[in-house]
Design an enzyme around this catalytic site. Structure first.
Site, PDB file in Angstrom:
ATOM      1  N   GLY A 173     -30.126  -9.841  20.290  1.00 23.72           N
ATOM      2  CA  GLY A 173     -31.127 -10.681  19.711  1.00 23.72           C
ATOM      3  C   GLY A 173     -31.281 -11.987  19.923  1.00 23.72           C
ATOM      4  N   GLN A 225     -33.022 -20.644  18.653  1.00 22.44           N
ATOM      5  CA  GLN A 225     -31.655 -20.939  19.209  1.00 22.44           C
ATOM      6  C   GLN A 225     -31.786 -21.424  20.624  1.00 22.44           C
ATOM      7  OE1 GLN A 225     -31.120 -16.436  18.232  1.00 22.44           O
ATOM      8  NE2 GLN A 225     -29.113 -17.256  18.033  1.00 22.44           N
ATOM      9  N   CYS A 258     -23.476 -13.841  15.560  1.00 20.87           N
ATOM     10  CA  CYS A 258     -24.646 -14.573  16.125  1.00 20.87           C
ATOM     11  C   CYS A 258     -24.150 -15.150  17.550  1.00 20.87           C
ATOM     12  CB  CYS A 258     -24.980 -15.495  15.197  1.00 20.87           C
ATOM     13  SG  CYS A 258     -26.551 -16.622  15.644  1.00 20.87           S
ATOM     14  N   LEU A 259     -25.202 -15.166  18.585  1.00 18.78           N
ATOM     15  CA  LEU A 259     -24.927 -15.890  19.708  1.00 18.78           C
ATOM     16  C   LEU A 259     -24.815 -17.571  19.427  1.00 18.78           C
ATOM     17  CD1 LEU A 259     -27.435 -14.214  22.105  1.00 18.78           C
ATOM     18  CD2 LEU A 259     -24.904 -13.813  21.931  1.00 18.78           C
ATOM     19  N   HIS A 300     -32.155 -10.356  11.166  1.00 15.60           N
ATOM     20  CA  HIS A 300     -31.276 -11.452  11.463  1.00 15.60           C
ATOM     21  C   HIS A 300     -32.108 -12.450  12.097  1.00 15.60           C
ATOM     22  CE1 HIS A 300     -27.504 -13.280  13.202  1.00 15.60           C
ATOM     23  NE2 HIS A 300     -28.286 -13.957  13.938  1.00 15.60           N
ATOM     24  N   GLU A 301     -32.912 -12.030  13.306  1.00 16.40           N
ATOM     25  CA  GLU A 301     -33.753 -12.854  13.968  1.00 16.40           C
ATOM     26  C   GLU A 301     -35.193 -13.378  13.266  1.00 16.40           C
ATOM     27  OE1 GLU A 301     -32.427 -13.832  16.674  1.00 16.40           O
ATOM     28  OE2 GLU A 301     -31.045 -12.141  16.721  1.00 16.40           O
ATOM     29  N   HIS A 347     -33.564 -16.692  11.432  1.00 14.33           N
ATOM     30  CA  HIS A 347     -33.538 -17.828  12.220  1.00 14.33           C
ATOM     31  C   HIS A 347     -34.734 -18.496  12.318  1.00 14.33           C
ATOM     32  CE1 HIS A 347     -29.595 -17.605  14.253  1.00 14.33           C
ATOM     33  NE2 HIS A 347     -29.901 -16.800  14.624  1.00 14.33           N
TER      34      HIS A 347
END
Length: 155
Positions: free
Chosen positions: A46, A51, A89-90, A131-132, A135
């Protein structure tokens, strides 16, 4: 499509609340395409627009069943049953923590053309949706983690 730079979790832009997308146009389509390419290149499941430095309410998710593009997503329902699992997380490469998330969720969103859609997710998909969307509200998984895991134990 282009690969965009992923912001690190120390970047204060990740703490800001994203604004709704109002224009469903070529720029949005380009952003969503770039986000999907960037997510795949980084081996993620994701990626949210903040991000990549864009404070708009747009996310892409791919748990191995194809890319889901969600514009202005809103979680409508969460199951009472929670799963406490490792999450990463990225924007925090190599870091993982234990996070409780609903086992199932239902969300409403718009596709890249502005059509309203709904999705029900379970397990990893539910986790990714939560999660997304976090963000988009300036929340990072580390804020919710009951404990951070030792990278040595992650193998």
């Amino acid at each position: 499509m282009a690969i965009r730079n992923i912001l690190r979790d120390t970047d204060e832009r990740l703490r800001k609340k994203s604004r709704p997308v109002e224009q469903f146009d070529g720029r949005l389509a380009e952003l969503l395409g770039d986000m999907a390419d960037t997510m795949h290149r980084a081996d993620g499941v994701g990626l949210a627009a903040p991000q990549v430095g864009i404070l708009r309410r747009a996310v892409v998710i791919d748990i191995g069943e194809g890319v889901i593009e969600m514009v202005n997503p809103e979680i409508l329902w969460k199951s009472d049953e929670l799963l406490d699992e490792a999450e990463g997380c990225l924007s925090s490469p190599g870091e993982y923590g234990m996070v409780k998330r609903p086992k199932k969720v239902r969300a409403a969103y718009f596709d890249r053309s502005g059509n309203r859609c709904e999705i029900e997710g379970e397990g990893l998909l539910a986790r990714a949706i939560c999660h997304e969307t976090d963000h988009l509200n300036g929340i990072l998984f580390k804020d919710l983690a009951s404990e951070m895991l030792d990278p040595e134990e992650q193998g």
